[in-house]
Every structure is written in C-alpha cells, then in structure tokens.
Design an enzyme around this catalytic site. Structure first.
Site, PDB file in Angstrom:
ATOM      1  N   GLN A   1       0.829  -1.208   0.000  1.00  0.00           N
ATOM      2  CA  GLN A   1       0.000   0.000   0.000  1.00  0.00           C
ATOM      3  C   GLN A   1       0.867   1.262   0.000  1.00  0.00           C
ATOM      4  O   GLN A   1       0.508   2.277  -0.609  1.00  0.00           O
ATOM      5  CB  GLN A   1      -0.904  -0.011   1.242  1.00  0.00           C
ATOM      6  CG  GLN A   1      -2.008   1.024   1.233  1.00  0.00           C
ATOM      7  CD  GLN A   1      -3.241   0.567   0.468  1.00  0.00           C
ATOM      8  OE1 GLN A   1      -3.641  -0.577   0.580  1.00  0.00           O
ATOM      9  NE2 GLN A   1      -3.835   1.454  -0.301  1.00  0.00           N
TER      10      GLN A   1
ATOM     11  N   THR B   1     -12.072   0.982  -7.831  1.00  0.00           N
ATOM     12  CA  THR B   1     -10.988   0.000  -7.964  1.00  0.00           C
ATOM     13  C   THR B   1     -11.178  -0.840  -9.224  1.00  0.00           C
ATOM     14  O   THR B   1     -10.271  -0.968 -10.057  1.00  0.00           O
ATOM     15  CB  THR B   1     -10.905  -0.897  -6.713  1.00  0.00           C
ATOM     16  OG1 THR B   1     -10.813  -0.072  -5.572  1.00  0.00           O
ATOM     17  CG2 THR B   1      -9.698  -1.813  -6.782  1.00  0.00           C
TER      18      THR B   1
ATOM     19  N   LYS C   1       1.882   1.778  -3.537  1.00  0.00           N
ATOM     20  CA  LYS C   1       0.675   2.050  -4.341  1.00  0.00           C
ATOM     21  C   LYS C   1       0.206   3.492  -4.125  1.00  0.00           C
ATOM     22  O   LYS C   1      -0.065   4.219  -5.084  1.00  0.00           O
ATOM     23  CB  LYS C   1      -0.441   1.084  -3.913  1.00  0.00           C
ATOM     24  CG  LYS C   1      -1.742   1.283  -4.656  1.00  0.00           C
ATOM     25  CD  LYS C   1      -2.894   0.504  -4.024  1.00  0.00           C
ATOM     26  CE  LYS C   1      -2.552  -0.942  -3.795  1.00  0.00           C
ATOM     27  NZ  LYS C   1      -3.739  -1.753  -3.491  1.00  0.00           N
TER      28      LYS C   1
ATOM     29  N   LYS D   1      -2.599  -0.677   6.744  1.00  0.00           N
ATOM     30  CA  LYS D   1      -3.613  -1.706   6.477  1.00  0.00           C
ATOM     31  C   LYS D   1      -4.054  -2.266   7.815  1.00  0.00           C
ATOM     32  O   LYS D   1      -3.292  -2.246   8.787  1.00  0.00           O
ATOM     33  CB  LYS D   1      -3.002  -2.828   5.616  1.00  0.00           C
ATOM     34  CG  LYS D   1      -4.021  -3.642   4.870  1.00  0.00           C
ATOM     35  CD  LYS D   1      -4.488  -2.973   3.581  1.00  0.00           C
ATOM     36  CE  LYS D   1      -5.661  -3.719   2.989  1.00  0.00           C
ATOM     37  NZ  LYS D   1      -6.046  -3.192   1.663  1.00  0.00           N
TER      38      LYS D   1
ATOM     39  N   ASP E   1     -11.998  -3.179   2.628  1.00  0.00           N
ATOM     40  CA  ASP E   1     -11.246  -4.186   1.865  1.00  0.00           C
ATOM     41  C   ASP E   1     -12.141  -5.434   1.890  1.00  0.00           C
ATOM     42  O   ASP E   1     -13.378  -5.287   1.988  1.00  0.00           O
ATOM     43  CB  ASP E   1      -9.860  -4.440   2.493  1.00  0.00           C
ATOM     44  CG  ASP E   1      -8.946  -5.271   1.607  1.00  0.00           C
ATOM     45  OD1 ASP E   1      -8.441  -4.754   0.603  1.00  0.00           O
ATOM     46  OD2 ASP E   1      -8.747  -6.467   1.900  1.00  0.00           O
TER      47      ASP E   1
HETATM   48  P1  NDP Z   1     -14.928  -8.352  -1.464  1.00  0.00           P
HETATM   49  O1  NDP Z   1     -15.060  -8.803  -0.065  1.00  0.00           O
HETATM   50  O2  NDP Z   1     -15.919  -7.403  -2.016  1.00  0.00           O
HETATM   51  O3  NDP Z   1     -14.859  -9.621  -2.450  1.00  0.00           O
HETATM   52  C1  NDP Z   1     -13.871 -10.590  -2.306  1.00  0.00           C
HETATM   53  C2  NDP Z   1     -14.186 -11.721  -3.268  1.00  0.00           C
HETATM   54  O4  NDP Z   1     -13.076 -12.617  -3.278  1.00  0.00           O
HETATM   55  C3  NDP Z   1     -15.415 -12.522  -2.887  1.00  0.00           C
HETATM   56  O5  NDP Z   1     -16.013 -13.010  -4.045  1.00  0.00           O
HETATM   57  C4  NDP Z   1     -14.814 -13.671  -2.072  1.00  0.00           C
HETATM   58  O6  NDP Z   1     -15.599 -14.851  -2.071  1.00  0.00           O
HETATM   59  C5  NDP Z   1     -13.518 -13.903  -2.813  1.00  0.00           C
HETATM   60  N1  NDP Z   1     -12.490 -14.440  -1.895  1.00  0.00           N
HETATM   61  C6  NDP Z   1     -12.039 -13.869  -0.749  1.00  0.00           C
HETATM   62  N2  NDP Z   1     -11.114 -14.658  -0.173  1.00  0.00           N
HETATM   63  C7  NDP Z   1     -11.006 -15.736  -0.969  1.00  0.00           C
HETATM   64  C8  NDP Z   1     -10.205 -16.904  -0.916  1.00  0.00           C
HETATM   65  N3  NDP Z   1      -9.351 -17.120   0.085  1.00  0.00           N
HETATM   66  N4  NDP Z   1     -10.351 -17.803  -1.932  1.00  0.00           N
HETATM   67  C9  NDP Z   1     -11.225 -17.602  -2.958  1.00  0.00           C
HETATM   68  N5  NDP Z   1     -11.994 -16.502  -3.048  1.00  0.00           N
HETATM   69  C10 NDP Z   1     -11.879 -15.593  -2.082  1.00  0.00           C
HETATM   70  O7  NDP Z   1     -13.439  -7.753  -1.573  1.00  0.00           O
HETATM   71  P2  NDP Z   1     -12.873  -6.731  -2.631  1.00  0.00           P
HETATM   72  O8  NDP Z   1     -13.452  -6.996  -3.959  1.00  0.00           O
HETATM   73  O9  NDP Z   1     -12.953  -5.385  -2.041  1.00  0.00           O
HETATM   74  O10 NDP Z   1     -11.306  -7.108  -2.632  1.00  0.00           O
HETATM   75  C11 NDP Z   1     -10.767  -8.119  -3.503  1.00  0.00           C
HETATM   76  C12 NDP Z   1      -9.268  -7.919  -3.611  1.00  0.00           C
HETATM   77  O11 NDP Z   1      -8.999  -6.602  -4.125  1.00  0.00           O
HETATM   78  C13 NDP Z   1      -8.480  -8.018  -2.317  1.00  0.00           C
HETATM   79  O12 NDP Z   1      -7.200  -8.549  -2.591  1.00  0.00           O
HETATM   80  C14 NDP Z   1      -8.336  -6.563  -1.890  1.00  0.00           C
HETATM   81  O13 NDP Z   1      -7.231  -6.366  -1.041  1.00  0.00           O
HETATM   82  C15 NDP Z   1      -8.116  -5.919  -3.250  1.00  0.00           C
HETATM   83  N6  NDP Z   1      -8.397  -4.494  -3.294  1.00  0.00           N
HETATM   84  C16 NDP Z   1      -9.625  -3.999  -2.965  1.00  0.00           C
HETATM   85  C17 NDP Z   1      -9.869  -2.642  -3.050  1.00  0.00           C
HETATM   86  C18 NDP Z   1     -11.219  -2.051  -2.822  1.00  0.00           C
HETATM   87  O14 NDP Z   1     -11.390  -0.846  -3.094  1.00  0.00           O
HETATM   88  N7  NDP Z   1     -12.204  -2.810  -2.374  1.00  0.00           N
HETATM   89  C19 NDP Z   1      -8.777  -1.686  -3.394  1.00  0.00           C
HETATM   90  C20 NDP Z   1      -7.552  -2.327  -3.826  1.00  0.00           C
HETATM   91  C21 NDP Z   1      -7.373  -3.663  -3.725  1.00  0.00           C
HETATM   92  P3  NDP Z   1     -16.740 -15.088  -0.929  1.00  0.00           P
HETATM   93  O15 NDP Z   1     -17.834 -14.135  -1.265  1.00  0.00           O
HETATM   94  O16 NDP Z   1     -17.116 -16.513  -1.085  1.00  0.00           O
HETATM   95  O17 NDP Z   1     -16.096 -14.779   0.376  1.00  0.00           O
END
Ligand code: NDP
Length: 448
Positions: free
Chosen positions: A114, A212, A117, A129, A169
């Site tokens: 981060q 994002t 970034k 974080k 997150d």
């Molecule tokens: P969400 O909680 O909205 O979604 C996460 C998704 O990933 C869900 O579909 C979840 O499935 C799946 N998931 C989580 N953990 C696992 C795992 N161990 N194995 C398989 N699937 C998994 O999170 P975000 O979309 O916000 O974040 C996703 C990624 O993007 C992360 O790495 C986060 O750090 C990164 N990110 C997010 C930002 C943001 O603005 N939100 C900014 C920059 C980076 P399920 O629903 O079944 O749990």
C-alpha cells in the site's frame, strides 16, 4: 559515509530472521526488493539513510482484542490489527479486511504494498492496512454490526483525519464502514473524515465503490493501447465476485469485452454467453446475502458451476484476478500461457505467486501488478479525504474524469520507469516509481 552495497540474499535472510513465520510478508519483500536494491545501491543518499532497512519495518503494528456477543449471547473474541507502515508522504491510508486468514504477516504485506501504491497515485497518502480474523460468513446483520462497533472501540484510539484514515477491503464495504463511522462519532463526539468509503449521505464520495474495478480496466486499456491493441471483442476471465471483480466486469463489458467467469470461495461460474450488466447486477445483489454462494448463478442463468476451482483453465485473452492473494499459481499461469492469454492485470493485491509471474514473463504475457492497476480505489479515497476537509462534494462526472486521469498517469509513470529495450516491465516500473517518491520524502525528513 556511504554504506556498503546491499546484497539481496543477505538482506532477505536478515528480514526472515527478524520476522519469523511471516511468510506472506516475506513473499511481498522477495517480489519487490530485487527491483529496489539496484536503485538503492546506485543512490548514496538512500544507503546513508538506510532507507530499505527502515522501509521493511512498519512504523508500528498495533494489535488488540475485539470481543463481541452473538445473537445467542455467546461471547466471542477476535484479534484486530492496524499496521501503520509508513507516513513519509502523508497520513497512513489503507483498507480494513475482515477474514479468517487475516494475521500480522498478511497485513504487513498489504501495508508494504500500500505504501508504494499510494505513492503512485500522486496524492499525499502514506501506507497502512488493518482488519481482524473475524469471519462474517453466516453471521446476522446485527452480529456483524456489533463486531464493527467493538472493533472501532479499540481502533478509534489510533486513527484520525491527519493520522490514519482506514477504508474497506475484503468483507468491509459501505455498510460496515457506516457502522464503524457511527461508532467513531459516538465515542469521540467528532464528525471527521476518519474513514473513506462512506455512504454518500454522510461524507462519502461518488465513484468510490466503482473506482478500484473501473481503474483496473482503465489500466488494462492503457496497457493494451501501448501495445496497439484494445479490449473490444476480447474474452476475459475474472476471479472474485465482490467489489473489485464486479465493477471490473462492468467496465470491461461496457468497453466491448466478453467476460465469461466470476468466482468466490466456493468455486467459479463459466458463462459461455458472456456476462451482461443485468447479470452482474444480479451477482451483486445475490452476494449481499451473508455466505451466499455464486453457485446459484448457474441455476439462474445458462452457465456451468465448477465447485472448489478457480477459473484460470478457461480459454481467454485476458485474465483479471480480483479475489485474494496467491490465487493464481504456477499451474494456473501455465494454463493461461498454453491457452494464449495475452494479459494478466491484478485487481486483487498480490494474487499472482512468484512462480506464476516467472511463467507469465517467459510466456511473454503482459502483466500489470496490483499496486498500479488497483490503485484507483485508494485514489478516489484520497479525493474523498479532500472533499471531507473542504466540507464539499464533487460531482460524479468530475470524479469519474479524475479517476481516468489518475489511472492514465499511473500507467505512464510505471511504463516510463519500467521501459527497456526488451519492452515494459510494469511490475518493476511500479516498484521503482513508488519507492523513489517515498524514499525521497524519508531522506528529506532526516533521521533522529
Ligand atoms: P470483497 O469482499 O468485495 O470480495 C472478495 C471476493 O473474493 C469474494 O467473491 C470472495 O468470495 C472472494 N475471496 C475472498 N477470499 C477468498 C479466498 N481465500 N479464496 C477464494 N476466493 C476468495 O473484496 P474486494 O473486492 O474489495 O477485494 C478483492 C481484492 O482486491 C483483495 O485482494 C483486496 O485487497 C483488493 N483491493 C480492494 C480494493 C477495494 O477498493 N475494495 C482496493 C484495492 C485492492 P466469498 O464471497 O465466497 O467470500
């Protein structure tokens, strides 16, 4: 006096010795340090100020007990954290993650990434974080709200609009931010922009939710344009079904891409007809239910469900890993190369393992690292901070334009720093450009 040059292996073994068991943090360091050490060794001011030694240790790591009671009055205890990694260029900024896999090592890796970034966004934000090993799956709304409140009862001591401004997150969206913000106000009697990703009625910013995922696709488009190509008509495989994945899917579809997969922690769906905006909206509504599986998509639409699997073996032109760290391994990278994938752009943080990156590089697949491609979210968070400070809100159109400009600039900065006679190494470009900005600020601040 100029110090001796840093040797990568010695530096890494010393880091591992000092931080035993922090495998995910070590992985992030191994990814980034090979690009930074040559820069440090060529820059006496960085050596003299021991910039790399200082940057590989967070400013502080706070951990605390979070106690809450479930709907049956059973008391539970989780561990909460805030890693304040580096504030050389601005107050700490970075999301909060609620997931059973959260631990000190994962949050140190995320805080480290981060820091670079945030520097790439061009906005004055340091890196941090946080989160907790709390699993919201299957919990009621009231239970999740009580957890958020209890978490903030501890966290509020360590944050502030000029100190540290967390955001969401994994499993922390606008709903959870609302509950935490409410608790912060209750405790402090202070209405301040101490969290970003808030609802629009209480200081949130237009475009933050989309930023994002949209930014990921904007970065992809710039990367393709640099190589005389476009997204139009491309087959795209996406993992995840959350904030980043669904908004990346949305903008990809709007730009003429054919998105054929999404995934969650239970498996993935393959929709040969391609996702539409209506189908994506259905996914968003469906996943709002606590613990809901994507499997229901296959019943609702004409698609195939693959349980306990990731989508990387599906033939595609472009892959966007948007779920979590280490979800795209060597086997997955081999399948992508074999199937003729042209570009991998990271929506998640460090979703691609080191082995997988090497395979993609050898296969001449274009690769964009998360710290550049997914920076749109924190960038709009930075704009939310500015709006809160000025007690005003900008229009959706103005923020959409600002996001586009920022993503274009991040692409240019990374391309310039990563360009060589062999092409553009975006990972190196992002590491070097982000690092230099932070390192120069640390040098300017002197040492006590
Ligand atoms: P969400 O909680 O909205 O979604 C996460 C998704 O990933 C869900 O579909 C979840 O499935 C799946 N998931 C989580 N953990 C696992 C795992 N161990 N194995 C398989 N699937 C998994 O999170 P975000 O979309 O916000 O974040 C996703 C990624 O993007 C992360 O790495 C986060 O750090 C990164 N990110 C997010 C930002 C943001 O603005 N939100 C900014 C920059 C980076 P399920 O629903 O079944 O749990």
């Amino acid at each position: 006096m100029t110090k001796t040059k840093i040797n990568l292996d010695d530096f890494l073994s010393d880091l591992e010795r000092r931080t035993p068991g922090e495998d995910t943090f070590h992985q992030a360091a191994k990814d980034v340090l090979p690009d930074l050490i040559p820069v440090v060794n060529e820059t006496p001011a960085y050596r003299e100020a021991a910039i790399l030694e200082r940057l590989s240790e967070p400013d502080r790591t706070i951990s605390f007990r979070v106690e809450w009671s479930d709907d049956n009055n059973v008391v539970h205890v989780n561990r909460g954290y805030r890693v304040q990694f580096n504030d050389a260029i601005g107050p700490y900024k970075g999301g909060l993650r609620f997931h059973p896999t959260v631990n000190r090592s994962v949050l140190k890796f995320l805080g480290f990434e981060q820091t670079f970034k945030n520097a790439l966004t061009g906005l004055p934000m340091g890196g941090g974080k946080g989160g907790a090993d709390f699993d919201p799956a299957g919990r009621s709304e009231n239970e999740i709200m009580r957890f958020c409140q209890s978490f903030m009862q501890q966290l509020h001591r360590h944050i502030g609009p000029n100190i540290d401004i967390p955001a969401g997150d994994i499993n922390v969206g606008v709903r959870e931010i609302g509950w935490m913000f409410g608790e912060y106000r209750r405790i402090t009697n202070h209405f301040a922009g101490v969290l970003t990703g808030k609802g629009l009625s209480f200081g949130g910013s237009e475009m933050r939710t989309e930023a994002t995922g949209y930014g990921v696709v904007q970065f992809l488009c710039h990367m393709l344009a640099e190589h005389n190509d476009t997204i139009d008509g491309k087959t795209i495989v996406i993992s995840g079904a959350g904030n980043v994945a669904t908004f990346a899917a949305e903008l990809a579809v709007c730009n003429g891409g054919k998105v054929i997969t999404l995934s969650d922690s239970n498996g993935f769906i393959h929709d040969k007809n391609g996702l539409t905006l209506d189908k994506i909206s259905w996914v968003r509504d469906h996943k709002k239910q606590s613990g809901a599986s994507l499997e229901a998509y296959a019943d609702e639409f004409d698609a195939t469900w693959y349980p306990d699997a990731a989508p990387w073996s599906v033939e595609c032109d472009i892959a966007l890993p948007c779920a979590t760290q280490n979800e795209l391994d060597a086997e997955a990278a081999t399948a992508l190369v074999k199937n003729g994938c042209k570009a991998v752009v990271e929506g998640a943080n460090m979703p691609t393992t080191r082995d997988a990156k090497a395979i993609l590089r050898d296969g001449r697949v274009l690769f964009a690292p998360g710290k550049a491609a997914n920076a749109g979210g924190v960038a709009v968070s930075g704009l939310e901070i500015n709006q809160n400070r000025q007690r005003r809100s900008q229009s959706r159109d103005a923020l959409a334009e600002a996001l586009k400009d920022i993503m274009q600039n991040i692409h240019s900065v990374c391309a310039d720093a990563g360009r060589s006679k062999d092409g553009i190494d975006y990972a190196k470009g992002a590491n070097v450009a982000g690092f230099k900005k932070v390192a120069d600020a640390m040098c300017a601040a002197g040492i006590a």
